[in-house]
Every structure is written in structure tokens, then in C-alpha cells.
Design an enzyme around this catalytic site. Structure first.
Site, PDB file in Angstrom:
ATOM      1  N   GLU A   1      -8.076   1.311  -5.309  1.00 12.74           N
ATOM      2  CA  GLU A   1      -9.292   0.932  -4.571  1.00 12.74           C
ATOM      3  C   GLU A   1     -10.169   2.159  -4.340  1.00 12.74           C
ATOM      4  OE1 GLU A   1      -8.578  -1.519  -1.158  1.00 12.74           O
ATOM      5  OE2 GLU A   1     -10.663  -1.380  -0.476  1.00 12.74           O
TER       6      GLU A   1
ATOM      7  N   GLU B   1       0.865  -1.181   0.000  1.00 11.42           N
ATOM      8  CA  GLU B   1       0.000   0.000   0.000  1.00 11.42           C
ATOM      9  C   GLU B   1       0.896   1.224   0.000  1.00 11.42           C
ATOM     10  OE1 GLU B   1      -3.128  -0.033   2.904  1.00 11.42           O
ATOM     11  OE2 GLU B   1      -3.730  -2.074   2.385  1.00 11.42           O
TER      12      GLU B   1
HETATM   13  O1  KIV Z   1      -6.378  -7.268   1.171  1.00 12.75           O
HETATM   14  C1  KIV Z   1      -7.085  -7.320   0.168  1.00 12.75           C
HETATM   15  O2  KIV Z   1      -7.925  -8.198  -0.023  1.00 12.75           O
HETATM   16  C2  KIV Z   1      -6.937  -6.262  -0.825  1.00 12.75           C
HETATM   17  C3  KIV Z   1      -8.005  -6.134  -1.854  1.00 12.75           C
HETATM   18  C4  KIV Z   1      -9.072  -5.257  -1.296  1.00 12.75           C
HETATM   19  C5  KIV Z   1      -7.504  -5.624  -3.145  1.00 12.75           C
HETATM   20  O3  KIV Z   1      -6.015  -5.495  -0.770  1.00 12.75           O
END
Ligand code: KIV
Length: 266
Positions: free
Chosen positions: A183, A116
Site C-alpha cells: 500500500e 499487516e
Molecule cells: O482494509 C482494507 O480495505 C485494506 C485495503 C486498503 C487493501 O487493507
């Protein structure tokens, strides 16, 4: 068996405008179902904190737990590319991020790690790439930062919001990310991002113009307690089996029927 999906496959799919189908999985049994249905990318997401462990968010998930679930999923895949999340604070500086990625790739058998990030974390992406780690950079809404971001909010609204998201996308691509994942973005801003970058862009709650789509498995099987995310769809409701539901999702993405307007943010 068709050939394993690689970074080059995803780049070719973007070039040919062939939608990339992605889903999360956390264990061997579901991994086999997804692989059998032709899902291109399987993500072991730190969403496992919620859907497997029953936590309210992703922050409690540890690197060891990620490696364990990634290893389980890896045994069920023959074709799909296996992506695994660097969990909260396992990537807070360059050295820690590289060590954590090594655990996910060596012990978990991941093919790619997801981090992230915004433009601020571009040096982390750069260091991972320099170390030989294929990277997916996840921006827009970042679930590990919801406490700082003020909740699960749609990103990219207003001129400043849109410019910020575009700047993040460009910086993360310039840092060497192989794939971008965005997202909860308005569909028009996601379309601008898609046009602005050369690497594949996978979206969740980010409209139909992304190069690929991903959902959390339990959401698309209608198993999430409470109100499901508005950008998801219960594919099991109209299918006879989990296999058929996953195949219906893959077909809907490939035929451009998912996401439909009701799954998008304006
Ligand atoms: O952790 C997860 O499942 C994700 C998705 C929302 C893409 O990052």
C-alpha cells in the site's frame, strides 16, 4: 460459472502477466455484484471500521465483527477468492494469530487471511502457513500502524526507504506468504518489488507494475466522505449503475488503464 479462483490461479495469472482484479466488500449484496463482474479477489478489509462503522480508523474493529462480515460476503461469492483481514492486535503473537485465523476461516469461511506485517512479523506469517492458513502479507503503509507511522504517508522514499520495503517483501515471501499486498508506495519501488518476488503482488496506490490492483469499494464508487484518496478513481461517475462501475474498474485494470499516472506516487 468459471472455476473458483485459488492461490494456484493467482500464481498462474502472475506467470501469464494477466492482471489480478481485487476489491473490498463487506456484505452479501455487494459480494454478488463483485463476483458477477468477475472480480478475482474480494477482501473483507478492516477498512470496514471506517466505511461501514464510521470510525476514524481500523483499530476498533474486532475479530467477531470481521468474522460476521466475512460470513456475509462468503454467501455472495461463487468464483472469487475470499480474503479477510486479521484486525488490530488479533495477530500480536503466534498463538493468537493462529487462533484468530481459525475464526476467520471456520466461522467466516475465508479462503485466505491478510496480515499487516514487516520482516519483523515474518515468524507470524511462518506460523500461519505452517498451520495450513493461506496468507496475504500486507506491507508498505500499514493502516493498523498509522498512529506509530505518523499518518498515511507514502512509503519507500529514498534509498533507505526502498531497501527497507524490498527487505520486507523478501522476508515475507521467504516466510511463506502466498500473496503480497503493498500500500502507498512509489511506483518505481513497487516495480522493483514486483520483479524481486515470485508470489503475486497486489497494489493499492502502488503504481501500474504490480500483478494486481485493489481499491476500497466505497472509494471507487465515490461514496467516501471528504477528499477521496488520490490513488483511487470514482468509477460510478461515468457508469449507469454499480454493476457497470465495478465492470469498468475490472476492465480498466485488465487493460492496464488503471492506475493511470495521476493515481501513482513518484
Ligand atoms: O482494509 C482494507 O480495505 C485494506 C485495503 C486498503 C487493501 O487493507
Amino acid at each position: 460459472m468459471s472455476r473458483p479462483v485459488t492461490v494456484a490461479t493467482l500464481q498462474r495469472m502472475k506467470r501469464d502477466r494477466e492482471p489480478i482484479v481485487a476489491l473490498t466488500a463487506y456484505d452479501y449484496a455487494f459480494a454478488r455484484v463483485l463476483d458477477g463482474a468477475g472480480v478475482d479477489v474480494v477482501l473483507v478489509g478492516d477498512s470496514l471500521g471506517m466505511v461501514i462503522q464510521g470510525h476514524p480508523g481500523t483499530t476498533p474493529v474486532t475479530l467477531e465483527e470481521m468474522a460476521y462480515h466475512t460470513r456475509c460476503v462468503s454467501r455472495g461469492l461463487e468464483r472469487a477468492l475470499l480474503m479477510a483481514d486479521l484486525p488490530f492486535l488479533s495477530d500480536h503473537d503466534v498463538a493468537t494469530a493462529v487462533e484468530s485465523a481459525a475464526v476467520l476461516m471456520k466461522s467466516g469461511r475465508a479462503h485466505m487471511v491478510k496480515v499487516e506485517a514487516t520482516a519483523e512479523q515474518a515468524p507470524i506469517v511462518e506460523a500461519l502457513v505452517r498451520a495450513g492458513v493461506p496468507v496475504c502479507a500486507h506491507f508498505g503503509l500499514r493502516p493498523q500502524r498509522v498512529l506509530q507511522m505518523g499518518g498515511y504517508r507514502v512509503q519507500g522514499r529514498g534509498d533507505d526507504g526502498a531497501e527497507q520495503v524490498l527487505a520486507d517483501a523478501r522476508a515475507l515471501e521467504a516466510a511463506g506468504a502466498d500473496v503480497l499486498l503493498v500500500e502507498c508506495l512509489t511506483a518505481d519501488v513497487a516495480a522493483r518489488v514486483q520483479a524481486a518476488v515470485d508470489v503475486p503482488l497486489i497494489g493499492i496506490g502502488a503504481g501500474p507494475q504490480c500483478d494486481g490492483q485493489i481499491l476500497v469499494l466505497q472509494d471507487m464508487l465515490g461514496m467516501t466522505p471528504g477528499r477521496p484518496p488520490s490513488f483511487s478513481h470514482d468509477f460510478l461517475a461515468d457508469a449507469g449503475s454499480i454493476q457497470d462501475a465495478v465492470a469498468a474498474y475490472a476492465r480498466a485494470v485488465r487493460e492496464g488503464q488503471f492506475p493511470a499516472p495521476e493515481h501513482c506516487f513518484g
